[in-house]
Write a protein that holds these residues in place. Sequence first.
Motif, PDB file in Angstrom:
ATOM      1  N   MET A 185      38.271 -24.266  69.571  1.00  0.00           N
ATOM      2  CA  MET A 185      38.533 -25.086  70.751  1.00  0.00           C
ATOM      3  C   MET A 185      38.258 -24.292  72.037  1.00  0.00           C
ATOM      4  O   MET A 185      37.696 -24.818  73.000  1.00  0.00           O
ATOM      5  N   CYS A 186      38.657 -23.026  72.050  1.00  0.00           N
ATOM      6  CA  CYS A 186      38.420 -22.171  73.223  1.00  0.00           C
ATOM      7  C   CYS A 186      36.921 -22.023  73.497  1.00  0.00           C
ATOM      8  O   CYS A 186      36.468 -22.112  74.647  1.00  0.00           O
ATOM      9  N   MET A 187      36.155 -21.780  72.443  1.00  0.00           N
ATOM     10  CA  MET A 187      34.706 -21.632  72.602  1.00  0.00           C
ATOM     11  C   MET A 187      34.093 -22.917  73.130  1.00  0.00           C
ATOM     12  O   MET A 187      33.211 -22.892  74.002  1.00  0.00           O
ATOM     13  N   HIS A 190      34.896 -23.239  76.772  1.00  0.00           N
ATOM     14  CA  HIS A 190      34.223 -22.214  77.581  1.00  0.00           C
ATOM     15  C   HIS A 190      32.705 -22.421  77.636  1.00  0.00           C
ATOM     16  O   HIS A 190      32.106 -22.362  78.714  1.00  0.00           O
ATOM     17  N   PHE A 191      32.086 -22.651  76.477  1.00  0.00           N
ATOM     18  CA  PHE A 191      30.623 -22.749  76.416  1.00  0.00           C
ATOM     19  C   PHE A 191      30.108 -24.191  76.483  1.00  0.00           C
ATOM     20  O   PHE A 191      28.940 -24.409  76.791  1.00  0.00           O
ATOM     21  N   GLY A 192      30.955 -25.157  76.142  1.00  0.00           N
ATOM     22  CA  GLY A 192      30.489 -26.524  75.955  1.00  0.00           C
ATOM     23  C   GLY A 192      30.207 -26.780  74.479  1.00  0.00           C
ATOM     24  O   GLY A 192      29.971 -25.837  73.714  1.00  0.00           O
ATOM     25  N   ILE A 193      30.215 -28.047  74.081  1.00  0.00           N
ATOM     26  CA  ILE A 193      30.086 -28.377  72.666  1.00  0.00           C
ATOM     27  C   ILE A 193      28.723 -27.963  72.111  1.00  0.00           C
ATOM     28  O   ILE A 193      28.641 -27.284  71.081  1.00  0.00           O
ATOM     29  N   THR A 196      28.241 -24.152  71.915  1.00  0.00           N
ATOM     30  CA  THR A 196      29.118 -23.582  70.891  1.00  0.00           C
ATOM     31  C   THR A 196      28.556 -23.822  69.500  1.00  0.00           C
ATOM     32  O   THR A 196      28.509 -22.904  68.669  1.00  0.00           O
ATOM     33  N   MET A 197      28.138 -25.040  69.230  1.00  0.00           N
ATOM     34  CA  MET A 197      27.603 -25.349  67.916  1.00  0.00           C
ATOM     35  C   MET A 197      26.309 -24.582  67.649  1.00  0.00           C
ATOM     36  O   MET A 197      26.045 -24.175  66.514  1.00  0.00           O
ATOM     37  N   TRP A 198      25.527 -24.349  68.689  1.00  0.00           N
ATOM     38  CA  TRP A 198      24.315 -23.544  68.512  1.00  0.00           C
ATOM     39  C   TRP A 198      24.680 -22.100  68.170  1.00  0.00           C
ATOM     40  O   TRP A 198      24.115 -21.506  67.242  1.00  0.00           O
ATOM     41  N   TYR A 199      25.632 -21.537  68.916  1.00  0.00           N
ATOM     42  CA  TYR A 199      26.073 -20.166  68.621  1.00  0.00           C
ATOM     43  C   TYR A 199      26.597 -20.057  67.190  1.00  0.00           C
ATOM     44  O   TYR A 199      26.287 -19.097  66.467  1.00  0.00           O
ATOM     45  N   LEU A 200      27.393 -21.025  66.776  1.00  0.00           N
ATOM     46  CA  LEU A 200      27.978 -20.961  65.441  1.00  0.00           C
ATOM     47  C   LEU A 200      26.933 -21.195  64.349  1.00  0.00           C
ATOM     48  O   LEU A 200      27.069 -20.670  63.239  1.00  0.00           O
ATOM     49  N   THR A 201      25.904 -21.963  64.658  1.00  0.00           N
ATOM     50  CA  THR A 201      24.798 -22.125  63.716  1.00  0.00           C
ATOM     51  C   THR A 201      24.067 -20.803  63.521  1.00  0.00           C
ATOM     52  O   THR A 201      23.715 -20.425  62.393  1.00  0.00           O
ATOM     53  N   ASP A 331      37.524 -34.017  65.347  1.00  0.00           N
ATOM     54  CA  ASP A 331      36.093 -34.303  65.429  1.00  0.00           C
ATOM     55  C   ASP A 331      35.275 -33.013  65.460  1.00  0.00           C
ATOM     56  O   ASP A 331      34.235 -32.909  64.786  1.00  0.00           O
ATOM     57  N   LEU A 332      35.719 -32.037  66.240  1.00  0.00           N
ATOM     58  CA  LEU A 332      34.986 -30.772  66.338  1.00  0.00           C
ATOM     59  C   LEU A 332      35.002 -30.010  65.018  1.00  0.00           C
ATOM     60  O   LEU A 332      33.982 -29.438  64.597  1.00  0.00           O
ATOM     61  N   LEU A 333      36.156 -29.994  64.350  1.00  0.00           N
ATOM     62  CA  LEU A 333      36.245 -29.325  63.055  1.00  0.00           C
ATOM     63  C   LEU A 333      35.346 -30.004  62.026  1.00  0.00           C
ATOM     64  O   LEU A 333      34.676 -29.325  61.232  1.00  0.00           O
ATOM     65  N   ASN A 334      35.310 -31.319  62.047  1.00  0.00           N
ATOM     66  CA  ASN A 334      34.437 -32.040  61.120  1.00  0.00           C
ATOM     67  C   ASN A 334      32.972 -31.754  61.412  1.00  0.00           C
ATOM     68  O   ASN A 334      32.171 -31.555  60.488  1.00  0.00           O
ATOM     69  N   GLN A 335      32.635 -31.727  62.685  1.00  0.00           N
ATOM     70  CA  GLN A 335      31.251 -31.447  63.066  1.00  0.00           C
ATOM     71  C   GLN A 335      30.841 -30.040  62.621  1.00  0.00           C
ATOM     72  O   GLN A 335      29.754 -29.856  62.065  1.00  0.00           O
ATOM     73  N   TRP A 336      31.715 -29.082  62.858  1.00  0.00           N
ATOM     74  CA  TRP A 336      31.418 -27.714  62.429  1.00  0.00           C
ATOM     75  C   TRP A 336      31.332 -27.621  60.910  1.00  0.00           C
ATOM     76  O   TRP A 336      30.407 -27.004  60.365  1.00  0.00           O
TER      77      TRP A 336
END
Length: 348
Positions: A185-187, A190-193, A196-201, A331-336
């Motif tokens: 959630m913090c990421m 801070h970075f935007g959705i 963040t998803m790009w970084y985590l990918t 929603d964010l956890l499901n997306q990740w």
Amino acid sequence: MKRMASVVLFLILAASAFLGILDFAHKQAAIKAERQNPSDYVTVYTDIPPGALELLNPVFFEESGIKLNVVYLSTDQLASETSKPDVAPCDIFISSQDSLNKLKENNRLQIFASARTDTALNLFKDEECYWTGIWVDPVIFAVNKDYSLKHPAFQFNWPEVLTIKSVRLSVTDFIAASMAEDLLMCMTEHFGIEETMWYLTEAQKHIVQYGKYLSTPSRMAAMGKCDIGISGFNEAVRTQKENMPLEIVFPEDGSPWYLYGAGISKDAQYPERGQLFLNWLLDSPQYKNLMEKNNFYYIYVNDLAMNGDNRGTTLNFWNLQKKYYDEGKKDLLNQWGEKIRFGGKESD
């Protein structure tokens, strides 16, 4: 005669055992009755792991003459307005920032401000003074010492750590613990959705293991099973205290953070005792040393001055509002989980 002596001895032993059990039962009943009578206690409702608050009881009692009656509840129980009949009403809640915000939303906290709460950074307290932060656990990089020595020019910032594929990385699974979930959630804040998803990918491509526990990333780094673990400060210091080869590095571009705080119950029978305890938590140097001796290593909101790490980087906190709603988190956890954790590569 011998048989009679044996019978007498047996009766004596049985009577002694019975009296011992009876005495123990009386003592337990007295303890329970004393705890149900809050006349000499401040009653604390909390969902933090057992251990930390008990350490404070003798020190707080010595200074205030008031004992702590600590009632441990699950996070869901803490949010419930139904109290058990054999438990004293709450004077003060101690929990995570997320739980305190929910208690505020449910009208279960009362406003409290003092000279002590006023000196806490606005970042770490409710803007309307319904709760105040006490302990901060920043997210840092737990780095294997050999890796650190071999890469003195490495830039320990979030883009480098998350995207350089040669770095063997470990992080606690975001669904494994509330603090790990909070990092996602913090990421996102801070970075935007999308970013963040790009970084985590990108991170997914070189994460060697998602930990099931908060301690996993720092311990893996110390054992050389990864190069860098994304870890809470508290767990990283615990790993260091085990004489394991680990270096704590503060992110150059700032740290996410997890906050524990306190709020006075709206239904408190003794609100002044809760206020006294909260002020004490924000100011007492004795209990900080006591907690560290018992392996609780947090940053204190009224004691934020820290030396830099071995590379000279100071600890800086991301400027976060941290107003995360359950549906949005889900929603964010499901997306990740669907697109990255179990979509990017085979699960561990």
